[in-house]
Write a protein that holds these residues in place. Structure first.
Motif, PDB file in Angstrom:
ATOM      1  N   ASN A  56       0.469   8.115   6.732  1.00 48.52           N
ATOM      2  CA  ASN A  56       2.044   7.680   6.678  1.00 48.52           C
ATOM      3  C   ASN A  56       2.230   6.218   7.580  1.00 48.52           C
ATOM      4  OD1 ASN A  56       3.106   9.778   5.151  1.00 48.52           O
ATOM      5  ND2 ASN A  56       2.782  10.976   7.093  1.00 48.52           N
ATOM      6  N   LEU A  93       1.241   7.354   2.047  1.00 49.26           N
ATOM      7  CA  LEU A  93       0.454   8.454   2.154  1.00 49.26           C
ATOM      8  C   LEU A  93      -1.024   8.350   1.839  1.00 49.26           C
ATOM      9  CD1 LEU A  93       2.844  10.388  -0.545  1.00 49.26           C
ATOM     10  CD2 LEU A  93       2.989  10.489   1.724  1.00 49.26           C
ATOM     11  N   ASP A  94      -1.456   7.199   1.559  1.00 53.94           N
ATOM     12  CA  ASP A  94      -2.769   7.061   1.502  1.00 53.94           C
ATOM     13  C   ASP A  94      -3.467   6.656   2.965  1.00 53.94           C
ATOM     14  OD1 ASP A  94      -2.952   7.614  -1.125  1.00 53.94           O
ATOM     15  OD2 ASP A  94      -2.729   5.567  -1.917  1.00 53.94           O
ATOM     16  N   TYR A  95      -2.547   6.556   3.996  1.00 53.38           N
ATOM     17  CA  TYR A  95      -2.981   5.716   5.375  1.00 53.38           C
ATOM     18  C   TYR A  95      -2.410   6.463   6.192  1.00 53.38           C
ATOM     19  CZ  TYR A  95      -5.073   2.055   2.421  1.00 53.38           C
ATOM     20  OH  TYR A  95      -5.928   1.489   1.280  1.00 53.38           O
ATOM     21  N   TRP A 118       0.897  -1.270  -0.050  1.00 55.25           N
ATOM     22  CA  TRP A 118       0.131   0.197   0.054  1.00 55.25           C
ATOM     23  C   TRP A 118       0.831   1.352   0.105  1.00 55.25           C
ATOM     24  CZ3 TRP A 118       1.008  -2.862   4.292  1.00 55.25           C
ATOM     25  CH2 TRP A 118       1.393  -2.531   5.594  1.00 55.25           C
ATOM     26  N   ASP A 119       0.309   2.374  -0.365  1.00 57.77           N
ATOM     27  CA  ASP A 119       0.835   3.687  -0.365  1.00 57.77           C
ATOM     28  C   ASP A 119       0.618   4.217   1.096  1.00 57.77           C
ATOM     29  OD1 ASP A 119       2.168   6.221  -0.747  1.00 57.77           O
ATOM     30  OD2 ASP A 119       1.167   6.685  -2.582  1.00 57.77           O
ATOM     31  N   THR A 141       3.345   2.751   7.704  1.00 55.41           N
ATOM     32  CA  THR A 141       4.276   2.001   6.946  1.00 55.41           C
ATOM     33  C   THR A 141       4.466   0.386   7.265  1.00 55.41           C
ATOM     34  OG1 THR A 141       6.036   2.515   8.714  1.00 55.41           O
ATOM     35  CG2 THR A 141       5.913   3.934   6.833  1.00 55.41           C
ATOM     36  N   HIS A 176       4.872  -1.972   4.157  1.00 54.70           N
ATOM     37  CA  HIS A 176       3.911  -1.323   3.114  1.00 54.70           C
ATOM     38  C   HIS A 176       4.544  -1.586   1.800  1.00 54.70           C
ATOM     39  CE1 HIS A 176       7.134   1.763   1.602  1.00 54.70           C
ATOM     40  NE2 HIS A 176       7.542   1.629   2.736  1.00 54.70           N
TER      41      HIS A 176
END
Length: 238
Positions: A50, A46-48, A43-44, A52, A97
């Protein structure tokens, strides 16, 4: 030839719990670690917010449990007395991530051994070999390897090791690990079977045997034969 998902194995050998030379089996307290990458778990951050890494629960001691939240590789102890599902505790797997998974479990390894070294009792060093690999999937699907090129560590915590135990790890090089690749079956010529072989060597505490048996027997023999030092006419000789 196609190779499967790389799965790295790392075993931290915590202490020798029990050795049974009659069965013959050995019981080791370990931290059993598996590392692999699963692209479905990426996953990214930035979408959650930060985020990791996260944790997923794996139940029933192995892959395929009804309450397990992610896939885990089918790695088993081949020469088992007790299987990994019963010997290791359930634990969370840590997922990064980028899909990297780290699954560490504490517990016991109980292999059935072919001990080498019993002929030197009580000064013996016993070696037991353990064989790990996927039970259901060949190297075409799961490719087992040594973590960090080593595959094991010994101790590292304050509670590791032994004190006043009959058996303990050798002070130098108690563990050896190597890769063995079994050839394919004729029905599947493109599927070999990689395994990891661990040789675990323990030493016996010989001091109690020397104090309790050898020394006592030596004293009793000296006392028994001391009667022959007396003159034949001496009545105390009887």
């Amino acid at each position: 030839r196609k190779y499967g998902v790389p799965v790295e194995l790392d075993i931290n050998f915590h202490r020798v719990f029990h050795v049974d030379v009659i069965s013959p089996t050995i019981d080791l307290i370990v931290w059993f670690r598996l590392l692999w990458a699963d692209p479905r778990l990426t996953w990214d951050p930035l979408d959650y917010g930060n985020l990791t890494k996260t944790w997923f629960y794996v139940a029933d001691g192995s892959a395929g449990g009804e309450t397990s939240e992610i896939w885990t590789p089918d790695i088993q102890l081949w020469n088992l007395e007790t299987g990994l599902a019963d010997g290791l505790e359930d634990a969370y797997a840590i997922v990064q991530h980028d899909g990297r998974v780290y699954w560490s479990r504490p517990g016991h390894l109980r292999p059935a051994c072919k001990f080498d070294g019993l002929d030197r009792f009580p000064f013996d060093h016993l070696t037991c070999q353990m064989e790990f690999g996927s039970w259901a999937f060949s190297g075409k699907y799961i490719r087992l390897a040594k973590a960090d090129g080593v595959g094991f560590s010994v101790g590292g915590s304050d509670t590791a090791g032994q004190s006043y135990n009959e058996f303990s790890f050798l002070p130098r090089d108690p563990i050896q690990c190597r890769i063995r690749v079994y050839p394919p079956y004729p029905s599947s010529p493109d599927e070999d079977w990689p395994v990891l072989l661990y040789n675990v060597t323990v030493r016996r505490a010989w001091q109690p045997y020397v104090r309790g048996y050898l020394t006592v027997q030596t004293i009793l023999n000296v006392v028994g034969f001391s009667a022959f030092w007396l003159p034949p006419a001496c009545g105390e000789r009887m």
